[in-house]
Design a protein around this motif. Structure first.
Motif, PDB file in Angstrom:
ATOM      1  N   SER A 171     -51.015  35.692 -71.658  1.00 14.89           N
ATOM      2  CA  SER A 171     -49.564  35.580 -71.786  1.00 14.89           C
ATOM      3  C   SER A 171     -49.007  34.559 -70.814  1.00 14.89           C
ATOM      4  CB  SER A 171     -48.913  36.949 -71.543  1.00 14.89           C
ATOM      5  OG  SER A 171     -47.507  36.859 -71.575  1.00 14.89           O
ATOM      6  N   ARG A 186     -40.196  42.713 -69.112  1.00 14.83           N
ATOM      7  CA  ARG A 186     -41.310  43.637 -69.290  1.00 14.83           C
ATOM      8  C   ARG A 186     -40.868  45.071 -69.016  1.00 14.83           C
ATOM      9  NH1 ARG A 186     -47.146  43.439 -66.061  1.00 14.83           N
ATOM     10  NH2 ARG A 186     -48.116  45.151 -67.225  1.00 14.83           N
ATOM     11  N   ARG A 206     -43.093  42.516 -73.043  1.00 11.60           N
ATOM     12  CA  ARG A 206     -44.155  43.517 -73.107  1.00 11.60           C
ATOM     13  C   ARG A 206     -43.588  44.907 -72.830  1.00 11.60           C
ATOM     14  NH1 ARG A 206     -49.415  41.400 -72.324  1.00 11.60           N
ATOM     15  NH2 ARG A 206     -50.070  43.313 -71.293  1.00 11.60           N
ATOM     16  N   ASP A 224     -43.898  36.923 -75.642  1.00  3.62           N
ATOM     17  CA  ASP A 224     -44.951  37.938 -75.615  1.00  3.62           C
ATOM     18  C   ASP A 224     -44.338  39.242 -76.102  1.00  3.62           C
ATOM     19  OD1 ASP A 224     -46.847  39.862 -75.036  1.00  3.62           O
ATOM     20  OD2 ASP A 224     -47.250  39.144 -73.001  1.00  3.62           O
TER      21      ASP A 224
END
Length: 276
Positions: A171, A186, A206, A224
């Motif tokens: 990533s 994230r 994520r 991502d």
């Protein structure tokens, strides 16, 4: 990349070659996703004797949306036809059925990792870790071939952690090629967030909770998406070109349009057509 690595056809569910394992082994609770409660190990009331769903074409209307956004990544047919050699869970000893139900979620996790590793190997920017990714892919494939007893005892969480280190590095390498400051979201709680037209190019999403978020027209290129919860998220006219680690179940759980641009690894959900 060699064809045998790029091919992910075996990492997609094939219900015709499975003993309906997701309809038996997994539990679900009455909610917006499921119309009833069902404990693990008990067949769903809609499962027929031939292991097919009796309401497959009408799942959403009858309150089983959760079933329409689930994918075993090919674990169902692997466990049914290879791990257990085609021996059904019906009619056999309870111990056999119980072991099959224990093994299925383990293999499902391993197959999901195979999906991510295969995609990572297709990303040119991740070339510095391709050797490590290939080794992890081969190790994961070997694990899926273990005996039922070995699979049931496998510490799959530890293996996921090993692979995750490589996926994180992948990533970083991919997103480093995107100009400008990349947003790090994230694990962020973005439920219902107003992100219409937001610049999320190269962002790390994520594990982000994007449930019912407004992402209409958002720029999600090269983001991502691993583990991002997109249930009921609005992706109308959003651009996900180059978004990586995005799976079909994630997309199936979201809402979109003909104008939503997608990476080649996924297909446009059929139910989106109803919104056109």
């Amino acid at each position: 990349m060699p064809d045998h690595i790029a091919d992910r056809s075996g990492l997609r569910g094939d219900c015709a070659r499975c003993f309906g394992l997701c309809c038996v082994a997994l539990p679900f609770a009455a909610s917006a996703d499921f119309a009833v409660d069902k404990p693990a190990g008990q067949p769903c009331g809609n499962l027929r004797g031939d292991h097919r769903c009796g309401i497959h074409t009408d799942l959403r209307r009858q309150g089983f949306t959760g079933c329409t956004v689930y994918d075993c990544f090919g674990a169902g047919q692997k466990v049914s036809r290879i791990t257990f050699g085609g021996q059904d869970w019906r009619g056999g000893p309870k111990e056999h059925a119980r072991l099959m139900f224990d093994v299925f979620p383990v293999v499902r996790q391993l197959h999901e990792l195979l999906w991510y590793l295969t995609e990572a190997l297709s990303l040119p920017a991740a070339r510095p870790v391709h050797a490590e990714l290939r080794a992890a892919l081969e190790k994961t494939e070997r694990l899926t071939g273990r005996t039922p007893g070995e699979l049931a005892a496998l510490d799959v969480a530890a293996h996921r952690q090993e692979v995750n280190v490589l996926l994180l590095r992948t990533s970083e390498l991919v997103r480093a090629g995107v100009r400008g400051k990349k947003k790090d979201r994230r694990g962020a709680d973005l439920m219902g967030a107003r992100l219409k037209g937001a610049d999320l190019r190269g962002a790390c999403l994520r594990g982000a909770y994007l449930i019912a978020a407004d992402l209409a027209g958002a720029d999600l290129r090269d983001a991502d998406m691993i583990g991002a919860d997109l249930r009921d998220a609005d992706l109308t006219d959003a651009d996900l070109t180059g978004a990586f680690f995005l799976t079909q179940p994630q997309l199936d759980a979201a809402r979109g349009s003909a104008g939503t641009r997608l990476p080649e690894s996924v297909t446009r959900p059929v139910h989106w057509a109803a919104r056109l």
